[in-house]
Structures are given as C-alpha cells and as structure tokens.
Write an enzyme that holds these catalytic residues in place. Structure first.
Site, PDB file in Angstrom:
ATOM      1  N   ARG A 120      43.625  46.419  54.602  1.00 21.31           N
ATOM      2  CA  ARG A 120      43.794  46.548  53.139  1.00 21.31           C
ATOM      3  C   ARG A 120      45.195  46.108  52.727  1.00 21.31           C
ATOM      4  NH1 ARG A 120      45.177  51.081  50.649  1.00 21.31           N
ATOM      5  NH2 ARG A 120      43.990  52.441  52.050  1.00 21.31           N
ATOM      6  N   TYR A 129      35.581  33.565  29.683  1.00 22.60           N
ATOM      7  CA  TYR A 129      34.601  33.822  30.732  1.00 22.60           C
ATOM      8  C   TYR A 129      34.032  35.225  30.465  1.00 22.60           C
ATOM      9  CZ  TYR A 129      32.660  34.815  35.272  1.00 22.60           C
ATOM     10  OH  TYR A 129      31.799  35.156  36.274  1.00 22.60           O
ATOM     11  N   ASP A 177      44.005  31.156  33.374  1.00 24.38           N
ATOM     12  CA  ASP A 177      42.891  31.078  34.326  1.00 24.38           C
ATOM     13  C   ASP A 177      42.682  29.590  34.621  1.00 24.38           C
ATOM     14  OD1 ASP A 177      40.384  30.840  35.548  1.00 24.38           O
ATOM     15  OD2 ASP A 177      39.562  32.573  34.494  1.00 24.38           O
ATOM     16  N   LYS A 211      34.754  29.453  43.066  1.00 25.22           N
ATOM     17  CA  LYS A 211      34.320  28.189  42.473  1.00 25.22           C
ATOM     18  C   LYS A 211      34.868  27.001  43.274  1.00 25.22           C
ATOM     19  CE  LYS A 211      32.669  31.236  39.702  1.00 25.22           C
ATOM     20  NZ  LYS A 211      33.331  31.681  38.475  1.00 25.22           N
TER      21      LYS A 211
HETATM   22  C1  LIG Z   1      33.732  32.846  37.843  1.00 27.29           C
HETATM   23  C2  LIG Z   1      34.892  32.919  36.950  1.00 27.29           C
HETATM   24  C3  LIG Z   1      35.672  34.084  36.866  1.00 27.29           C
HETATM   25  C4  LIG Z   1      35.337  35.359  37.617  1.00 27.29           C
HETATM   26  O1  LIG Z   1      35.381  35.167  38.983  1.00 27.29           O
HETATM   27  P1  LIG Z   1      34.486  36.013  40.064  1.00 27.29           P
HETATM   28  O2  LIG Z   1      34.905  35.407  41.342  1.00 27.29           O
HETATM   29  O3  LIG Z   1      33.055  35.805  39.712  1.00 27.29           O
HETATM   30  O4  LIG Z   1      34.887  37.438  39.911  1.00 27.29           O
HETATM   31  C5  LIG Z   1      36.768  34.075  36.028  1.00 27.29           C
HETATM   32  N1  LIG Z   1      37.086  32.986  35.313  1.00 27.29           N
HETATM   33  C6  LIG Z   1      36.351  31.853  35.350  1.00 27.29           C
HETATM   34  C7  LIG Z   1      36.758  30.694  34.511  1.00 27.29           C
HETATM   35  C8  LIG Z   1      35.241  31.784  36.166  1.00 27.29           C
HETATM   36  O5  LIG Z   1      34.508  30.666  36.189  1.00 27.29           O
END
Ligand SMILES: *Cc1c(COP(=O)(O)O)cnc(C)c1O
Length: 399
Positions: A57, A115, A189, A214
């Site tokens: 952790r 998102y 982001d 992603k």
């Molecule tokens: C998928 C996504 C998230 C969240 O991510 P997770 O890995 O699903 O928790 C946040 N911002 C964007 C732009 C995303 O595409």
C-alpha cells in the site's frame, strides 16, 4: 543540463527496473509485504535512512517504475522535477488531486460538462465535505474571471481538453494564467490527449490527472490512474499522503500492464491520430452525418487553438446523426467497430453518450453542451483506417 531523450525513447526506457537476477523485462512484484534483513535494517528504515519497500500500500517497485515513466513523459522539456503517484483508477487519482488541493470551505470551478463520474464527484460527493463548485460553460476567459472573482475561496480550476464527448478545446495556458491570478491551481485531465499530444504542465497547469485505463495502457486490460505534478510540496504532503491513507492503490500486475502498454504510447498515438484524421474526413463529407466534431478538422471551432496546444489531434471524435433513431440504427449496424464505453484501446470503440457515458448528466446540461440524442462518440483504433471507414460506411447506408 544533459540533453533529454526524445519522447519515444523516454516511453520505453524511463523508470525501467534493471532486476539484479538479469530479467530483461521487470518482474511483477506480486507481494503484499517486503522482508527486512535484520533489526539494523528496521532501524535504518525508521530513521528514514533507507528507501526500502515495506508494504505494497505504501509502495511497490512496479508502481515506482510506472510513476517515474509517466512523470518523465508529462515532465518532458520542463526544468523542474516532475513526480507522479499511481492510483487504482482514474477516479481515485482525480479524487486524490481534488481532495489534496481543496479544503472544507473552498471552491472548485470547472467547465459545464465533465467525464460523468468526475462530474458526479465534484457536484455530489465533494459538497458533502463542504467543497462547493460552480461551472463556466467552456471556461471562457471573461466568464472564468467573473466566476473566480465571485468565489475568492476557489482552490482549483479543473478542466478536460479536448472535452468529452463534444471535443471542445480549452486554452490551457490562458486558463492557468487566470487561475493563478486568483490564487487557484489548475488541474488538467489529460486522458484524451496523453503526454504525447499535449503536455499541460509546460503550459502552466499545476497538476495533471490521467485515467491510465485508456491510452496509457492502451489495450483495455486494466483500470488505473495517475496524478502528476512538479509541485513537490503538494505531491509529498497531500497526494502521497492521500494514496497511503485512503488506500486507492493499484495492484502490482495492473502497474506492470500499464507500464508495458505505455512503452508504445508514442507510436500508437501517431497512428491513432493519422487514422482518426482519415475517418473524420470521411464522416464530415458523408451526407448522412449532420456534424462531425474533431479538433483536426478546419471546421472545428477551436481548430487553430488545437493546432497550437496539441502536437496531434488524437483519435476521439463525435458525430451528430440528427436523432436517437438514426444513432440507434447506425450503432446496431456496426460490425467491426464495437459498441462499448471506455476509449483509447487498440480497437475502435463506439458509444452513445446520452444513454451511456453521460446518462447521469441532467438533460438540461446535456442540451447546453451539445450532447444531443443523435450524438455518437468514436474512439478510433489501430485497425487499418480503410477497414474502419468501410464499416462506418455500411452502417450509414441510406442515411
Ligand atoms: C475514464 C476516464 C476517467 C475515469 O477513469 P477510470 O479509470 O475509469 O476511473 C476520467 N477522465 C476521463 C477523461 C476518462 O476518460
């Protein structure tokens, strides 16, 4: 300063573990705890004299390696040192970033639509802890200035660009300037663009967050997130503390997968972007498609800004087919492209934001942000562009 290796080299070599047993690819440290040689080692650790791993952790070698790689990629070209913390999901990373920056009684300003889960976190969860929020459609300078004047307790401005799912591009440098004038941090982001196409820290952003689920992993095999910044105090005192004590840590195997995936990120983004440009050109010229939203098209309202801010336009796009019926007919006819949420995988994923990713957004906010019932979002994969186009073409027959 020693010349920095280029992006493609950094993606492959930064942070790599050179295992003493000679393993060429770093092993997966699938262990919850680490052993001490003897009490002297315990003493050295408790005196802060050793960087030993104790418990997964708190830290794990594979997580450290992935953090170093992502920090090197987002920090490329920066003078100051950049560090990263890796989380179990993009949402855990976003939560840590926002709770690390904002305190009870403080405020967060964001664009109108985010998102879905980030939207929910900011509008429903954080207010329960006394962290309020307000929205400015696409963070236009005049509107943002006014909002920040009205809320002098703003700790963070939070943005996504290109924005999901309409591909609105927001000026990172300008937004950072305005946020800083008002004593707020800018959190970006960068999931859609990745550090290959856009590096917000270079443009003045204070913190970058990612869903490594992603493009960074790129193969759709895990869920993960990252927080990256060159603000050492923030990273050490808030973000590292947040991961240790709220415990949203990734598994060693997921770190290993994300690390492996990220080695081909520059190569993948190049091909993703090239194919997306071809697909967008096809869709824009198709009579059955009402609007094609892609930052690489000269018709995109912020095309010029995208050219300056990004080194490629990525592979996310949206098309408006005019109605829910048309969108449904199109989605049901697809054969090669897959109907699924998520994005950034090697294969093409297509989804309907109004009923899938943005179902939780109120109909008023959807309408205000162009998320119509006819809107379809596409994440263009690495199949041959001609094959993707052929599939879209047959799904658009008689449109
Ligand atoms: C998928 C996504 C998230 C969240 O991510 P997770 O890995 O699903 O928790 C946040 N911002 C964007 C732009 C995303 O595409």
């Amino acid at each position: 300063m020693k010349p920095q290796p280029a992006l493609a080299t950094t993606a492959i070599h930064a942070g790599e573990i050179h295992d003493p047993s000679g393993a060429h690819i770093a092993p997966i440290f699938q262990t919850s705890t680490f052993t001490f040689e003897d009490m002297a080692a315990v003493e050295a650790w408790s005196e802060g004299e050793s960087g030993a791993y104790i418990y997964t952790r708190g830290g794990n070698p594979g997580r450290t390696a992935l953090a170093a790689k992502l920090a090197a990629l987002e920090g490329l070209g920066l003078e100051s040192e950049t560090t990263a913390e890796i989380f179990a999901s993009g949402m855990a990373a976003i939560t840590a970033a926002l709770m690390g920056i904002a305190r009870t009684g403080q405020h967060i300003v964001t664009q109108r639509v985010l998102y879905g889960s980030a939207d929910h976190l900011i509008s429903e969860v954080l207010p329960e802890f006394g962290i309020t929020n307000s929205r400015v459609v696409a963070l236009e300078p005049a509107g943002l200035n006014a909002e920040l004047e009205e809320h002098p307790n703003t700790a963070a401005v939070y943005l996504e660009t290109p924005a999901n799912p309409t591909m609105t591009v927001i000026d990172i440098a300008r937004t950072a300037e305005i946020a800083h004038e008002h004593g707020a941090m800018l959190v970006v982001d960068n999931t859609f663009a990745t550090p290959v196409l856009q590096r917000p820290l270079q443009m003045g952003a204070d913190v970058v967050v990612h869903s490594t689920t992603k493009y960074i992993n790129g193969h759709g095999t895990m869920i993960g997130g990252a927080v990256i910044s060159s603000d050492r105090t923030l990273m050490e005192e808030q973000i590292a503390t947040m991961i240790r004590f709220t415990g949203g840590v990734p598994s060693p195997f997921d770190c290993w997968l994300a690390n492996l995936g990220s080695k081909t990120l520059p190569l993948r983004m190049e091909r993703h972007s090239a194919s997306a440009m071809e697909v967008a050109g096809f869709l824009e010229s198709h009579p059955g498609v009402v609007t094609t939203h892609y930052p690489g098209l000269p018709s995109h309202p912020q095309h010029e800004l995208a050219r300056v801010q990004m080194s490629g336009f990525g592979a996310m796009m949206a098309i408006d087919l005019g109605s829910y019926e048309a969108a449904t007919r199109f989605l049901d006819r697809l054969e090669l492209c897959t109907l699924a949420v998520s994005l950034g995988n090697i294969d093409t994923l297509v989804e309907h934001p109004a009923s899938m990713t943005h179902r939780v957004v109120s109909p008023e906010d959807r309408a205000a942000s162009g998320i119509t019932d006819g809107l379809v979002r596409l994440s263009i994969g690495l199949e041959e562009a001609g094959d993707i186009i052929a599939d879209l073409d047959q799904a658009l027959r008689e449109f």
